[in-house]
Scaffold this active site. Sequence first.
Site, mmCIF file in Angstrom:
data_model
loop_
_atom_site.group_PDB
_atom_site.id
_atom_site.type_symbol
_atom_site.label_atom_id
_atom_site.label_comp_id
_atom_site.label_asym_id
_atom_site.label_seq_id
_atom_site.Cartn_x
_atom_site.Cartn_y
_atom_site.Cartn_z
ATOM 1 N N LYS A 111 43.103 -46.818 84.917
ATOM 2 C CA LYS A 111 42.784 -45.788 83.927
ATOM 3 C C LYS A 111 42.733 -44.397 84.592
ATOM 4 C CE LYS A 111 40.280 -49.058 80.970
ATOM 5 N NZ LYS A 111 38.996 -49.360 80.281
ATOM 6 N N TYR A 145 44.527 -50.156 71.607
ATOM 7 C CA TYR A 145 43.112 -50.451 71.316
ATOM 8 C C TYR A 145 42.851 -50.680 69.822
ATOM 9 C CZ TYR A 145 41.617 -49.422 76.125
ATOM 10 O OH TYR A 145 41.416 -49.457 77.487
ATOM 11 N N ARG A 204 41.103 -60.877 85.266
ATOM 12 C CA ARG A 204 39.846 -60.494 84.597
ATOM 13 C C ARG A 204 38.657 -60.729 85.526
ATOM 14 N NH1 ARG A 204 39.498 -57.824 79.552
ATOM 15 N NH2 ARG A 204 37.684 -59.101 79.025
ATOM 16 N N VAL A 222 30.420 -47.888 81.577
ATOM 17 C CA VAL A 222 31.418 -48.601 80.766
ATOM 18 C C VAL A 222 32.526 -47.670 80.273
ATOM 19 C CG1 VAL A 222 30.176 -48.398 78.543
ATOM 20 C CG2 VAL A 222 31.672 -50.352 78.950
ATOM 21 N N ASN A 234 35.366 -47.069 83.450
ATOM 22 C CA ASN A 234 35.398 -48.320 84.201
ATOM 23 C C ASN A 234 36.718 -48.623 84.908
ATOM 24 O OD1 ASN A 234 36.750 -49.006 81.880
ATOM 25 N ND2 ASN A 234 35.503 -50.804 81.385
ATOM 26 N N HIS A 254 41.986 -51.547 83.349
ATOM 27 C CA HIS A 254 42.152 -52.420 82.183
ATOM 28 C C HIS A 254 42.895 -53.678 82.602
ATOM 29 C CE1 HIS A 254 43.490 -54.041 78.335
ATOM 30 N NE2 HIS A 254 44.680 -54.142 78.891
ATOM 31 N N GLU A 312 50.633 -56.475 75.020
ATOM 32 C CA GLU A 312 50.458 -55.235 75.782
ATOM 33 C C GLU A 312 51.666 -54.931 76.673
ATOM 34 O OE1 GLU A 312 46.621 -55.887 77.612
ATOM 35 O OE2 GLU A 312 45.572 -55.589 75.709
HETATM 36 P P1 GTP Z 1 39.643 -53.535 79.033
HETATM 37 O O1 GTP Z 1 40.173 -54.360 80.167
HETATM 38 O O2 GTP Z 1 39.694 -52.045 79.318
HETATM 39 O O3 GTP Z 1 40.242 -53.896 77.698
HETATM 40 O O4 GTP Z 1 38.096 -53.837 78.971
HETATM 41 P P2 GTP Z 1 37.371 -55.111 78.371
HETATM 42 O O5 GTP Z 1 38.371 -56.081 77.812
HETATM 43 O O6 GTP Z 1 36.449 -55.594 79.435
HETATM 44 O O7 GTP Z 1 36.534 -54.475 77.194
HETATM 45 P P3 GTP Z 1 36.965 -54.193 75.679
HETATM 46 O O8 GTP Z 1 38.389 -54.590 75.453
HETATM 47 O O9 GTP Z 1 35.924 -54.746 74.812
HETATM 48 O O10 GTP Z 1 36.837 -52.611 75.634
HETATM 49 C C1 GTP Z 1 37.924 -51.804 76.041
HETATM 50 C C2 GTP Z 1 37.392 -50.606 76.749
HETATM 51 O O11 GTP Z 1 36.603 -49.838 75.848
HETATM 52 C C3 GTP Z 1 36.431 -50.906 77.910
HETATM 53 O O12 GTP Z 1 37.105 -51.176 79.106
HETATM 54 C C4 GTP Z 1 35.639 -49.615 77.984
HETATM 55 O O13 GTP Z 1 36.379 -48.606 78.683
HETATM 56 C C5 GTP Z 1 35.539 -49.223 76.541
HETATM 57 N N1 GTP Z 1 34.269 -49.700 75.979
HETATM 58 C C6 GTP Z 1 33.934 -50.962 75.613
HETATM 59 N N2 GTP Z 1 32.676 -51.032 75.175
HETATM 60 C C7 GTP Z 1 32.187 -49.765 75.257
HETATM 61 C C8 GTP Z 1 30.951 -49.170 74.954
HETATM 62 O O14 GTP Z 1 30.009 -49.825 74.504
HETATM 63 N N3 GTP Z 1 30.831 -47.818 75.172
HETATM 64 C C9 GTP Z 1 31.864 -47.067 75.664
HETATM 65 N N4 GTP Z 1 31.678 -45.753 75.859
HETATM 66 N N5 GTP Z 1 33.045 -47.600 75.962
HETATM 67 C C10 GTP Z 1 33.212 -48.924 75.772
HETATM 68 MG MG MG Z 2 39.908 -55.530 76.481
#
Ligand code: GTP
Ligand code: MG
Length: 149
Positions: free
Chosen positions: A9, A49, A85, A109, A112, A115, A126
């Site tokens: 990212k 997303y 992961r 978060v 982070n 991805h 994707e």
């Molecule tokens: P990715 O590998 O980035 O997809 O992360 P993930 O699969 O572990 O999490 P998810 O797909 O649920 O969320 C995608 C992204 O949204 C996360 O990696 C974070 O950058 C962001 N995100 C998720 N939850 C939160 C939250 O509660 N607050 C904020 N600010 N960002 C969030």
């Molecule tokens: Mg995700």
Amino acid sequence: YERTFIAVKPDGVHRRLVGEIIRRFEKKGFHLVGMKLVQPSEPLLKEHYWGLRQKPFFSGLIEYMRSGPVVAMVWQGLDVVKMARRMLGETDPADSLPGTIRGDFCMEVGRNVIHGSDSVKMAQREISLWFNPDELICWENSSQPWRYQ
Ligand code: GTP
Ligand code: MG
């Protein structure tokens, strides 16, 4: 073998973590089949997303992902979706163990660093969203006999 979509990212790119992240995937033994530096468009990110569009953090997430270039990659290998992961850690760096990428390199978060696709089906979606088929390179994995029995 299976493929997954990994993206460093914008915070990871700005913080010069690209080399370290690639190094971890290479050392693990996964095979790189696609990689590019991209400035992702808003439509691309909204599509990527799509499943999170109702979340309160959605617009902030899109803004964050547009704030700089992203290094988009496709890695191949045995169980690579699940293993990648595990290498990433949990969504929230606070829950991520030391030794994982998020556990070692970030705190919040919303910043982070990386991805990774969360299922084989999402990985296929994707990869086709971020890459043209001709950007995925089939090349000989000469170390394969030393990594797979
Ligand atoms: P990715 O590998 O980035 O997809 O992360 P993930 O699969 O572990 O999490 P998810 O797909 O649920 O969320 C995608 C992204 O949204 C996360 O990696 C974070 O950058 C962001 N995100 C998720 N939850 C939160 C939250 O509660 N607050 C904020 N600010 N960002 C969030
Ligand atoms: Mg995700």
